[in-house]
Write a protein that holds these residues in place. Structure first.
Motif, short mmCIF file in Angstrom:
data_model
loop_
_atom_site.label_atom_id
_atom_site.label_comp_id
_atom_site.label_asym_id
_atom_site.label_seq_id
_atom_site.Cartn_x
_atom_site.Cartn_y
_atom_site.Cartn_z
N GLY A 1 0.78 -1.23 0.00
CA GLY A 1 0.00 0.00 0.00
C GLY A 1 0.81 1.28 0.00
O GLY A 1 0.25 2.37 0.14
N GLY A 2 2.12 1.17 -0.16
CA GLY A 2 2.94 2.39 -0.19
C GLY A 2 2.84 3.18 1.09
O GLY A 2 2.67 2.62 2.18
N HIS A 3 2.91 4.49 0.98
CA HIS A 3 2.90 5.32 2.19
C HIS A 3 1.54 5.35 2.88
O HIS A 3 1.43 5.72 4.04
CB HIS A 3 3.35 6.74 1.87
CG HIS A 3 2.33 7.56 1.13
ND1 HIS A 3 2.17 7.50 -0.24
CD2 HIS A 3 1.40 8.44 1.58
CE1 HIS A 3 1.20 8.31 -0.60
NE2 HIS A 3 0.71 8.90 0.47
N THR A 4 0.46 4.94 2.17
CA THR A 4 -0.87 4.89 2.79
C THR A 4 -1.14 3.54 3.45
O THR A 4 -2.17 3.37 4.10
CB THR A 4 -1.98 5.17 1.76
OG1 THR A 4 -1.97 4.13 0.77
CG2 THR A 4 -1.78 6.51 1.08
N GLY A 5 -0.22 2.59 3.29
CA GLY A 5 -0.39 1.26 3.88
C GLY A 5 0.00 1.25 5.34
O GLY A 5 0.49 2.25 5.90
N PRO A 6 -0.19 0.11 5.99
CA PRO A 6 0.13 0.02 7.42
C PRO A 6 1.61 0.26 7.70
O PRO A 6 1.96 0.93 8.69
CB PRO A 6 -0.29 -1.40 7.80
CG PRO A 6 -0.39 -2.15 6.50
CD PRO A 6 -0.76 -1.14 5.47
N LEU A 7 2.50 -0.25 6.86
CA LEU A 7 3.93 -0.01 7.06
C LEU A 7 4.25 1.48 6.90
O LEU A 7 4.96 2.07 7.72
CB LEU A 7 4.77 -0.82 6.06
CG LEU A 7 4.55 -2.33 5.96
CD1 LEU A 7 5.58 -2.96 5.05
CD2 LEU A 7 4.58 -2.99 7.33
N GLY A 8 3.72 2.07 5.84
CA GLY A 8 3.97 3.48 5.58
C GLY A 8 3.46 4.38 6.68
O GLY A 8 4.14 5.32 7.10
N GLN A 9 2.25 4.09 7.18
CA GLN A 9 1.69 4.92 8.24
C GLN A 9 2.53 4.84 9.51
O GLN A 9 2.76 5.85 10.19
CB GLN A 9 0.25 4.50 8.54
CG GLN A 9 -0.75 5.02 7.52
CD GLN A 9 -2.15 5.13 8.10
OE1 GLN A 9 -2.37 4.92 9.29
NE2 GLN A 9 -3.11 5.47 7.26
N MET A 10 2.98 3.66 9.84
CA MET A 10 3.79 3.50 11.05
C MET A 10 5.12 4.24 10.93
O MET A 10 5.58 4.89 11.87
CB MET A 10 4.01 2.01 11.33
CG MET A 10 2.74 1.26 11.66
SD MET A 10 2.98 -0.50 11.97
CE MET A 10 3.61 -0.45 13.64
N ILE A 11 5.74 4.16 9.77
CA ILE A 11 7.00 4.87 9.54
C ILE A 11 6.80 6.37 9.65
O ILE A 11 7.59 7.08 10.29
CB ILE A 11 7.59 4.49 8.17
CG1 ILE A 11 8.01 3.01 8.16
CG2 ILE A 11 8.77 5.39 7.81
CD1 ILE A 11 8.32 2.46 6.78
N LEU A 12 5.74 6.89 9.04
CA LEU A 12 5.48 8.32 9.08
C LEU A 12 5.18 8.81 10.49
O LEU A 12 5.39 9.99 10.81
CB LEU A 12 4.31 8.66 8.15
CG LEU A 12 4.59 8.51 6.64
CD1 LEU A 12 3.30 8.67 5.85
CD2 LEU A 12 5.61 9.55 6.18
N GLN A 13 4.68 7.91 11.33
CA GLN A 13 4.39 8.27 12.73
C GLN A 13 5.56 8.00 13.66
O GLN A 13 5.44 8.10 14.89
CB GLN A 13 3.15 7.49 13.20
CG GLN A 13 1.86 7.93 12.51
CD GLN A 13 0.73 6.94 12.71
OE1 GLN A 13 0.84 5.99 13.51
NE2 GLN A 13 -0.36 7.16 11.99
N GLY A 14 6.72 7.67 13.06
CA GLY A 14 7.93 7.46 13.86
C GLY A 14 7.99 6.12 14.55
O GLY A 14 8.79 5.92 15.48
N GLN A 15 7.17 5.16 14.14
CA GLN A 15 7.16 3.83 14.75
C GLN A 15 7.94 2.84 13.88
O GLN A 15 8.11 3.04 12.68
CB GLN A 15 5.73 3.34 14.92
CG GLN A 15 4.84 4.26 15.74
CD GLN A 15 3.38 3.82 15.70
OE1 GLN A 15 3.07 2.68 15.39
NE2 GLN A 15 2.48 4.73 16.02
N SER A 16 8.36 1.76 14.49
CA SER A 16 9.01 0.70 13.73
C SER A 16 7.95 -0.14 13.01
O SER A 16 6.95 -0.53 13.60
CB SER A 16 9.82 -0.21 14.67
OG SER A 16 10.27 -1.36 13.97
N ALA A 17 8.19 -0.40 11.72
CA ALA A 17 7.25 -1.20 10.93
C ALA A 17 7.74 -2.62 10.73
O ALA A 17 7.11 -3.40 10.01
CB ALA A 17 7.02 -0.53 9.58
#
Length: 575
Positions: free
Chosen positions: A126-142
Motif C-alpha cells: 500500500g505504499g505510504h498509505t499502507g500500514p507499514l507506511g503509516q507507522m514509519i510516518l508516525q515514527g514507529q518501527s514497521a
C-alpha cells in the motif's frame, strides 16, 4: 504495474493498446463493482486483466476500534491469483459492509479477517498509505508489522514502492527498502493511476472535491497528485531505473495472477427440484393441470381448448430447451405463497402476460389468446435472454415476500442490486461551480440554459449561440464548464435498485461481491443490471404498487359495510 482506481474502462483499453501493456490491474477503493466489465473489456482486447481491490485496513490491533478515526485506517492492495482468491476477495469486500460494529469507520477489514481469507491472494503493502507506511510516518518501527504480513502471505507479500513525488513517499522509501532487504521481502514498483493523462489532473482533482464535499482551496482536503496518470512502460522504467527488481516483479505478479471474472456464465438459479429433468416434468405437470383448471373456470369449449393446449406445449418446449423451467417454478411458487397469505398480487404486466405457461401456473391472470398477446415478445429462442417477469405486489407485502424467499433459499442466497448515480449535465455544472467557489446563483442560471433532454453539455453549447457568447465573455465560467464536461457521466453515489432482487443457487459472495446501503438491511450485489446475467445471477422484479393497496382496502370496506366478498379476478372488465 499500473494500479487503476476508477478511470473510464474504454480509456484504459486505448491506453493499454497505445503503450503495448500486456496486463493491467483494477483496484477500486473498497468496491469491486467494475471487475466484471473490466474483465470483459480487457480480455476482448487481448489484455490480461488483473482483478483486485484497494482495501481499507484497521491495522491497529491493540487499540480499541471505538476510539479510532477513519483517517487512521491504512490501505493495502489485494490481487486475485485464482478462483479461490476471487472468492476470498468477495468475502472480504462483503465483510466491509456487512459488519454491525464500528460503522463510524466506514468500510474496512481487520488483520484477523485478512488472515482468515488470505488464500489465493497477493498482497501489496500500500505504499505510504499502507500500514507499514503509516507507522514509519508516525515514527514507529514497521518491522514487526512487515513480519506479520509476511507470515500471512509468505512469498505473496510485496512491499510497494511508488514515486509520484510526494513527501510521504520520499520519507518512507528508504525504510521500505531496508525492511525488504533485511526480511527478504520482494519489492514492486507501482503507479497509482487516478486519471488517464496529465491534462486530466485538474478535472480529476475537482471531481475528488465533489465527492469529498469540499472546495479546491481547502488546505485540509485530500488531494490527487499530478503524477497519478497512466504512465507508459518507458516512463516507469525511467522512474525506477535504480530498482530493476521492482520492475521485474510487476511481470512476475502478472504471471502469478491467472483469474478474471467469468462473464459468460450459465444461469445459477437454485434448483426447484432434485435435478433438471425433474424440474422439467414438474413444469409440464403443473402447467397442464393449471391450464385444465383455467379451461373449466372460464368455460372454454372443447373445440377451443386445442389451440390453448397446443400453445402451452409449444411454450413448454421453448422454455425447457432454453433451460428456464426452474425460473418459472420459482416465480409461480412465491406468487402462490402470496395468494395463500393475503398479499395482493397484480394480474400481470409487460411481455410476460403473453405466456400461456405463466397463465396456467398462476403467475399472471390474463388469458393471452383472448387478448392476442404474443409469447415471442417474452421469450424467443432466436434472441437468447433471460425471462423477466415484472410482478406487482401491494407495498406492505414486499418485506414478507422477501422474508419468505430468504427462508426458502437461504438468506445468503438472496440480495438486492446496486445502482450508480452519475453526474448529469446540470448537476455537474452546479457541483464544479461550488468546488471552485463560484456563486451558486451564477452557475444555477447557466445550468438552467442547458435543456433537460440534453445528453451532453457540449451538445447544448454547439446548438446555442447565446451560451457560446456567454462563455467567450467569462473566463471563470468557461473554466467551470470545461471541467464539468470532463467529469460529466462520472459515478457520484451508490444506491439500491428499487425493485430488483437476485436469487442464486449458492451464497451470493461465492459469485460476486456485495455492498450494503446504510438504509437497508439486505445487501446488494455489486454488479449492476448490465452484468448480472453475464456472471450467472438472475434478477427478479418485485414492484410495490400502491394501487393494489387501495384495491385491497376497498374490498375490505365493501365486505365490512355491505357483507359482500369481492374477487378482483372475477369482476367483468366490461362492467
Amino acid at each position: 504495474m499500473q494500479i487503476l482506481k476508477d478511470p473510464n474502462r474504454i480509456t484504459i483499453v486505448k491506453l493499454c493498446k497505445q503503450y503495448e501493456m500486456p496486463a493491467v490491474a483494477i483496484t477500486d477503493t473498497n468496491l469491486m463493482s467494475g471487475t466484471a466489465e473490466f474483465s470483459d473489456a480487457m480480455s476482448k482486447n487481448g489484455i490480461q486483466p488483473i482483478i483486485g481491490i484497494c482495501a481499507s485496513l484497521n491495522h491497529h490491533e491493540k487499540v480499541d476500534s471505538k476510539i479510532l478515526r477513519i483517517e487512521q485506517l491504512s490501505q493495502i492492495i489485494l490481487l486475485a491469483q485464482n478462483e479461490q482468491g476471487w472468492n476470498n476477495l468477495c468475502k472480504l469486500n462483503s465483510l466491509m459492509y456487512m459488519r454491525s460494529d464500528n460503522i463510524h469507520l466506514g468500510a474496512f477489514i481487520n488483520i484477523s479477517e485478512l488472515e482468515k481469507y488470505s488464500a489465493g491472494l497477493i498482497c501489496l503493502s500500500g505504499g505510504h498509505t499502507g500500514p507499514l507506511g503509516q507507522m514509519i510516518l508516525q515514527g514507529q518501527s514497521a518491522d514487526e508489522m512487515a513480519q506479520r504480513f509476511k507470515g500471512i502471505f509468505n512469498d505473496r507479500f510485496y512491499i510497494e514502492i511508488q514515486r509520484h513525488g510526494l513527501d510521504e513517499e520520499i520519507k518512507t522509501e528508504p525504510e521500505f527498502l531496508r525492511i525488504a532487504q533485511e526480511q527478504t521481502i520482494p519489492i514492486v514498483a507501482t503507479n497509482d493511476v487516478c486519471f488517464a493523462r496529465p491534462e486530466n489532473y485538474e478535472s480529476a482533482d475537482a471531481l475528488g472535491c465533489v465527492l469529498q464535499q469540499t472546495k479546491v482551496i481547502d488546505p485540509e482536503r485530500k488531494r490527487k497528485n499530478s503524477e497519478q496518470y497512466f504512465k507508459s512502460s518507458d516512463e516507469m522504467c525511467e522512474l525506477f531505473n535504480d530498482l530493476p527488481e521492482a520492475l521485474e516483479n510487476t511481470l512476475i505478479i502478472a504471471q502469478r495472477c491467472g483469474f478474471m471474472v467469468n462473464t459468460k456464465s450459465e444461469p445459477l438459479l437454485p434448483r426447484f427440484a432434485d435435478d433438471f429433468e425433474t424440474e422439467c416434468q414438474m413444469l409440464r405437470d403443473n402447467s397442464r393441470a393449471g391450464l385444465a383448471k383455467r379451461m373449466a373456470q372460464q368455460k372454454i369449449s372443447t373445440e377451443e381448448q386445442k389451440k390453448y393446449f397446443d400453445q402451452l406445449e409449444f411454450e413448454l418446449e421453448v422454455i425447457i430447451k432454453m433451460g428456464f423451467p426452474g425460473y418459472f417454478l420459482i416465480v409461480a411458487d412465491y406468487i402462490d405463497w402470496c395468494r395463500k397469505n393475503d398479499i395482493l398480487v397484480g394480474p400481470g404486466r409487460g411481455s410476460g402476460a403473453g405466456s400461456m405457461v405463466a397463465w396456467a401456473l398462476g403467475i399472471t391472470n390474463i388469458n393471452p389468446i383472448k387478448y392476442g398477446l404474443l409469447f415471442e415478445r417474452f421469450l424467443n429462442p432466436d434472441r437468447i435472454s433471460m425471462p423477466d417477469f415484472d410482478i406487482d405486489f401491494e407495498p406492505a407485502g414486499l418485506e414478507r415476500v422477501a422474508n419468505y424467499i430468504s427462508e426458502k433459499y437461504g438468506a445468503d442466497h438472496i440480495c438486492r442490486i446496486i445502482t450508480f448515480g452519475s453526474m448529469q449535465a446540470r448537476g455537474a455544472i452546479r457541483d464544479i461551480g461550488r468546488v471552485y467557489g463560484m456563486p451558486y446563483s451564477k452557475t444555477d442560471r447557466f445550468a438552467k440554459l442547458i435543456p433537460m433532454d440534453t445528453k451532453k453539455i457540449a451538445d447544448a453549447i454547439k446548438k446555442s449561440g447565446d451560451i457560446q457568447e456567454l462563455l467567450n465573455n467569462d473566463t471563470d465560467l468557461k473554466k467551470v464548464i470545461d471541467v464539468s464536461m470532463e467529469i460529466e457521466g462520472a459515478f457520484r453515489n451508490l444506491g439500491q435498485h428499487a425493485c430488483g432482487f437476485v436469487i442464486g443457487d449458492r451464497p451470493t459472495t461465492d459469485i460476486a461481491p456485495v455492498y450494503r446501503d446504510p438504509a437497508n438491511e439486505m445487501p446488494s450485489c455489486q454488479f449492476d443490471g448490465n452484468f448480472l446475467e453475464s456472471v450467472g445471477l438472475i434478477k427478479f422484479d418485485f414492484l410495490g404498487l400502491e394501487t393494489l393497496a387501495i384495491l385491497k382496502y376497498a374490498i375490505q370496506l365493501i365486505k365490512e359495510t355491505h357483507g359482500v366478498n369481492l374477487n378482483l379476478d372475477e369482476i367483468p372488465l366490461e362492467d
